[in-house]
Design an enzyme around this catalytic site. Structure first.
Site, short mmCIF file in Angstrom:
data_model
loop_
_atom_site.label_atom_id
_atom_site.label_comp_id
_atom_site.label_asym_id
_atom_site.label_seq_id
_atom_site.Cartn_x
_atom_site.Cartn_y
_atom_site.Cartn_z
N ASP A 261 -40.47 28.27 -52.67
CA ASP A 261 -41.11 26.96 -52.51
C ASP A 261 -42.26 26.70 -53.47
OD1 ASP A 261 -39.48 25.84 -50.50
OD2 ASP A 261 -40.40 27.13 -49.01
N ASP B 170 -32.39 22.35 -50.27
CA ASP B 170 -33.82 22.03 -50.50
C ASP B 170 -34.31 22.58 -51.85
OD1 ASP B 170 -32.89 22.71 -47.89
OD2 ASP B 170 -34.90 22.69 -47.05
N THR C 79 -25.45 26.37 -41.90
CA THR C 79 -26.67 25.58 -41.76
C THR C 79 -27.77 26.46 -41.19
OG1 THR C 79 -27.58 23.44 -41.13
CG2 THR C 79 -26.45 24.65 -39.39
N ARG D 109 -32.38 15.61 -43.76
CA ARG D 109 -33.34 15.87 -44.85
C ARG D 109 -32.65 16.59 -46.01
NH1 ARG D 109 -37.40 17.47 -42.08
NH2 ARG D 109 -37.36 19.72 -42.41
N SER E 4 -37.61 21.33 -37.59
CA SER E 4 -36.34 22.05 -37.39
C SER E 4 -35.97 22.09 -35.92
CB SER E 4 -36.44 23.47 -37.96
OG SER E 4 -35.21 24.13 -37.75
N1 GLY Z 1 -37.64 23.05 -47.15
C1 GLY Z 1 -37.89 23.04 -45.79
C2 GLY Z 1 -37.52 21.80 -45.07
O1 GLY Z 1 -37.10 20.83 -45.60
O2 GLY Z 1 -37.68 21.82 -43.87
#
Ligand code: GLY
Length: 406
Positions: free
Chosen positions: A124, A189, A249, A261, A376
């Site tokens: 990240d 992501d 996933t 997302r 999440s």
């Molecule tokens: N990259 C982490 C998210 O989108 O939750």
């Protein structure tokens, strides 16, 4: 007789003249009447973010979201994938207002995690450093910021595996990721981390970062997408052979579903790839993802998606405002590159997000601008909450909109 002939010619000439002049107009000029005045929206956002800065200043910490009790939840100071978004929002405020106070605040908060540029155990770094120091460099051209970006890109590049052709997303030797039997998981992501690599190749003249970004984008293009142009969240690879091991996933409803997302990350990521390479394959992929999102039967009229397009209890599922904000910002850029106009969708999203349904009253919501995002659901974490990245991409979108259309 001649006079009569000329009279008939006049309307023809007018039509010809009109079509010649309108051809030289841009899409946005033709649609000038449709442009929303976002100044009052930005002013309100500035008011709210200013209050959040006062809150953050008391703790010297970075706001991430709110707890179940409604208290502020601060980003983890050891490393947090969301830590770049708060200073990034301040950079957008600086760009918009030209008020030096915003620059000082952005610099203060990005300094808190500058040392994370050496971290090599997390993908990240692109999110973290591009959204903070990257925006700072774009606006100020500060040489110190440039060096930070180069270090961060060097650390991120260590995660590239040439057999796979991708940057590794998650390490699998600890945490919940170690329980999934993955070897080299790559998440959609991760497309968002490529912007840092493209940028650093541009500012250093060294093509090695861009080569990694292109390889990653191509491998993801080959393996992450389904026939209908929706994407899997996680593709796991064999790090020795580069073979795909599984498609699953982590944050979506099911392996075969479309996590909202994730679709937004893909759209944004391929739009950025096109910006830096002008490769039509990336532009086409971005357009295909946009089509998947915009024509999805599960999208409500206000354009704010449910957290997963295939969640089983739609319409009684949480919305994800962060997905809408990322999509909005990406579409404003994509609209620059295409003959097709996305303006009506863009306007619909701005109107929805700026409405009382999604924008919090001033001095509420722990002073986050937007409400109703999802972190999440499978991890039972951050459900129907504000998130600093929803605010960041919303501000980015508003400033982009203001710069582009006004
Ligand atoms: N990259 C982490 C998210 O989108 O939750």
């Amino acid at each position: 007789m001649n006079k009569v002939k000329y009279i008939f010619l006049i309307p023809l000439l007018i039509v010809l003249l009109y079509s010649l002049t309108s051809k030289s107009k841009t899409k946005s000029e033709i649609l000038r009447n449709d442009i929303i005045d976002v100044v009052s929206i930005l002013k309100k956002a500035e008011q709210q973010l200013s209050l959040q800065v006062l809150q953050a200043d008391k703790e010297n910490r970075i706001p991430r979201t709110v707890t179940e009790n409604g208290d502020m939840y601060w980003a983890n100071s050891k490393f947090d994938w969301t830590e770049g978004f708060f200073p990034g929002s301040c950079w957008y405020m600086y760009e918009y207002t030209n008020n030096e106070d915003w620059k000082v605040t952005a610099e203060k908060y990005q300094a808190l995690f500058e040392s994370h540029k050496y971290i090599t155990t997390n993908h990240d770094l692109g999110f973290v450093f591009n959204c903070s120091f990257g925006n700072g460099y774009r606006i100020t051209e500060d040489e110190v910021f440039k060096q930070v970006l180069i270090e961060a890109a060097n650390s991120l590049s260590t995660r590239f595996n040439s057999s796979v052709g991708c940057l590794k997303s998650w390490d699998v030797n600890g945490g919940w990721q170690s329980k999934r039997n993955w070897k080299f998981p790559v998440i959609i992501d991760n497309m968002m981390n490529l912007e840092l690599l493209f940028l650093v190749s541009e500012i250093t003249g060294n093509p090695k970062y861009k080569k990694i970004a292109i390889a990653h984008a191509n491998t993801t293009l080959a393996n992450h997408f389904r026939e209908n142009n929706s994407s899997y969240h996680v593709v796991d690879y064999d790090p020795e052979t580069g073979q795909v091991r599984s498609k699953q996933t982590a944050q979506g409803f099911a392996d075969g579903s479309s996590w909202a997302r994730g679709q937004a990350w893909g759209l944004y990521g391929y739009t950025v790839c096109y910006r830096y390479t002008k490769d039509k394959a990336y532009l086409e992929q971005a357009q295909k993802i946009a089509k998947y999102i915009l024509h999805n039967n599960a999208i409500p009229k206000d354009g704010i998606p449910f957290w997963d397009y295939d969640a089983d209890n739609i319409p009684n599922e949480p919305r994800d405002v962060s997905a809408a904000a990322i999509t909005l910002s990406a579409l404003i850029e994509l609209d620059e590159y295409t003959s097709q106009s996305y303006l009506s969708t863009i306007n619909n999203l701005i109107k929805s997000l700026a409405s009382n349904d999604y924008t919090a009253p001033i001095d509420e919501n722990q002073n986050f601008i937007l409400m109703h995002s999802v972190g999440s659901i499978p991890h039972n974490n951050e459900i129907d909450v504000p998130l600093n990245y929803a605010d960041y991409y919303y501000l980015e979108a508003l400033v982009r909109y203001q710069n582009r259309y006004w």
